[in-house]
Design a protein around this motif. Structure first.
Motif, PDB file in Angstrom:
ATOM      1  N   TYR A 111       3.864  -0.810  -2.483  1.00 15.54           N
ATOM      2  CA  TYR A 111       3.009  -0.870  -3.662  1.00 15.54           C
ATOM      3  C   TYR A 111       3.228  -2.150  -4.434  1.00 15.54           C
ATOM      4  CZ  TYR A 111       1.268   0.195  -8.325  1.00 15.54           C
ATOM      5  OH  TYR A 111       0.606   0.141  -9.517  1.00 15.54           O
ATOM      6  N   TYR A 112       4.499  -2.564  -4.523  1.00 15.45           N
ATOM      7  CA  TYR A 112       4.785  -3.783  -5.257  1.00 15.45           C
ATOM      8  C   TYR A 112       4.538  -5.039  -4.429  1.00 15.45           C
ATOM      9  CZ  TYR A 112       6.913  -1.208  -9.066  1.00 15.45           C
ATOM     10  OH  TYR A 112       7.116  -0.383 -10.136  1.00 15.45           O
ATOM     11  N   GLY A 113       4.134  -4.852  -3.178  1.00 14.62           N
ATOM     12  CA  GLY A 113       3.829  -6.013  -2.351  1.00 14.62           C
ATOM     13  C   GLY A 113       5.057  -6.805  -1.982  1.00 14.62           C
ATOM     14  N   ASN A 164      -0.442  -4.773 -14.227  1.00 15.69           N
ATOM     15  CA  ASN A 164      -1.110  -4.565 -15.514  1.00 15.69           C
ATOM     16  C   ASN A 164      -1.608  -5.864 -16.137  1.00 15.69           C
ATOM     17  OD1 ASN A 164      -0.425  -1.762 -15.371  1.00 15.69           O
ATOM     18  ND2 ASN A 164       1.633  -2.269 -16.127  1.00 15.69           N
ATOM     19  N   GLY A 165      -2.120  -6.730 -15.285  1.00 16.80           N
ATOM     20  CA  GLY A 165      -2.658  -7.988 -15.774  1.00 16.80           C
ATOM     21  C   GLY A 165      -1.614  -9.026 -16.129  1.00 16.80           C
ATOM     22  N   ILE A 166      -0.341  -8.739 -15.849  1.00 14.03           N
ATOM     23  CA  ILE A 166       0.749  -9.659 -16.172  1.00 14.03           C
ATOM     24  C   ILE A 166       1.202 -10.354 -14.891  1.00 14.03           C
ATOM     25  CG2 ILE A 166       3.080  -9.908 -17.094  1.00 14.03           C
ATOM     26  CD1 ILE A 166       2.596  -7.358 -18.688  1.00 14.03           C
ATOM     27  N   ARG A 167       1.108 -11.678 -14.887  1.00 11.34           N
ATOM     28  CA  ARG A 167       1.541 -12.445 -13.723  1.00 11.34           C
ATOM     29  C   ARG A 167       3.058 -12.421 -13.636  1.00 11.34           C
ATOM     30  NH1 ARG A 167       2.871 -18.014 -12.900  1.00 11.34           N
ATOM     31  NH2 ARG A 167       2.409 -18.718 -10.767  1.00 11.34           N
TER      32      ARG A 167
END
Length: 383
Positions: free
Chosen positions: A6-8, A362-365
């Protein structure tokens, strides 16, 4: 294990003597790309912690026959950019190079606000030599900050701390420490305000080269009248001892095609192949100048003297997409694969590629990051 998918999750690798100057009938980088050696990654081949951002990864087989891993970490709650203020170098040990690794202690952490490296330690690069261990790293100066405290990213204090980066080395008889730090950097910025490395030096990569000379590749930033400084470039220095003094060549390496480009490469891994009598390096190909757009963003470079570098005939080190054993994938082209470090087996064959991969949530790089260990396998396949 699906959590990792999931976290890649992904990883980078490091090694010595990748080339078949060792008597094989093929030469990685000459006859085919190292990217062809990359195997499916077992999902357990990771250094993961939900409370910490983990970056870097440097691995050595100890004199004790165990495997010793050093990596940067800082509190996840402080966010990615807080590496400059919160990073410390942690240590873990395993019975096999692929792991699993058991965290042991903090090798290098906060000391005080006075020392040149007292605030944080980052970018570990481990070598063993003549019965001792040498841990190269980047240190900065500044006051201690709690995990809940955070500098404004790329604000005045953030850049001020970043500009104090210097290269250090710590020495120990035991991979678990204690580590003796030098009172001064082993490599510092130039006193010449017009030099390419007048602002800072960082990103050390070290090997024992021809005639027993120690070779250090390093990143540098020049001054340009602005707090953040100017162009990011690389150079090389030599020493007769692992603790220096390292003498700079002031020769720029891994140069961009566009002389005005801000940055083209970083994160070197370097080794010397005695049988080939040649130096090799793996660098992060930031703008894909060396490997093209369809790659995983790592380039293989070669040199006769560690000063004049060129891309290998087949410079790709990673495919654009990495595959995990649970069927998931990691887009190395899009998310980047950083801080490569190769681990070689006893026969000098590359076994693992260690490195860092990022997670966007959540949109955070780069809301989170991990280190992983990519298996490598040499075959007789050619392009």
């Amino acid at each position: 294990m699906k959590r990792y998918a999931y976290y890649g999750l992904f990883a980078c690798f490091g090694a010595q003597m990748l080339f078949s100057c060792s008597g094989r009938n093929f030469v990685p980088g000459k006859d085919f790309a190292l990217a062809d050696m990359v195997q499916t990654i077992p999902v357990e081949n990771v250094m993961y912690d939900s409370a910490w951002n983990i970056w870097c990864g440097s691995l050595v087989e100890g004199y004790d026959g165990k495997y010793h891993l050093y990596y940067s970490r800082w509190p996840r709650e402080s966010r990615h950019e807080s590496w400059i203020s919160h990073s410390e170098i942690a240590y873990a040990v395993a019975d096999r190079p692929e792991g699993p690794y058991q965290p042991v202690n903090v090798a290098l952490g906060y000391v005080d606000s006075i020392r040149w490296d007292g605030a944080m330690a980052h970018n570990p690069y481990i070598i063993k030599y003549d019965g001792k261990y040498y841990l190269y790293y980047v240190g900065t100066k500044g006051t201690h900050m709690a995990a809940s405290e955070r500098l404004q990213p790329y604000g005045t204090e953030w850049w001020t701390r970043r500009n104090t980066q210097r290269v250090g080395v710590a020495v120990s008889d035991n991979p678990a420490g204690p580590w003796k730090r030098l009172d001064q950097p082993v490599l510092s910025n130039s006193a010449d305000t017009t030099a390419f490395d007048a602002m800072l030096v960082s990103n050390p990569a070290v090997c024992v080269g021809r005639d027993g000379k120690f070779v250090m590749l390093y990143k540098a930033v020049c001054k340009n009248g602005m707090l953040r400084g100017g162009k990011v470039r690389f150079s090389v220095a030599f020493a007769d001892s692992p603790t220096g003094p390292f003498v700079k060549t002031n020769k720029l390496i891994f140069q961009p095609e566009d002389p005005n480009a801000s940055m083209v490469a970083e994160d070197p891994f370097v080794w010397y192949d005695k049988k080939c009598d040649r130096y090799f390096a793996i660098v992060r190909d930031v703008v894909r100048q060396f490997t093209g757009k369809e790659s995983g963003g790592l380039a293989l470079m070669e040199s006769e003297d560690a000063v004049n570098w060129r891309p290998a005939p087949h410079p790709k080190v990673l495919p654009p997409v990495l595959h995990w054993s649970d069927g998931s994938t990691y887009d190395a082209n899009k998310l980047s694969f950083e801080r490569p470090f190769v681990f070689f087996d006893k026969d000098g064959i590359p076994q693992l590629l260690l490195g860092t991969f990022s997670v966007n949530n959540n949109g955070i790089r780069r809301e989170h990051s991990f280190n992983g260990r990519v298996p490598l396998k040499i075959t007789d396949k050619k392009d």
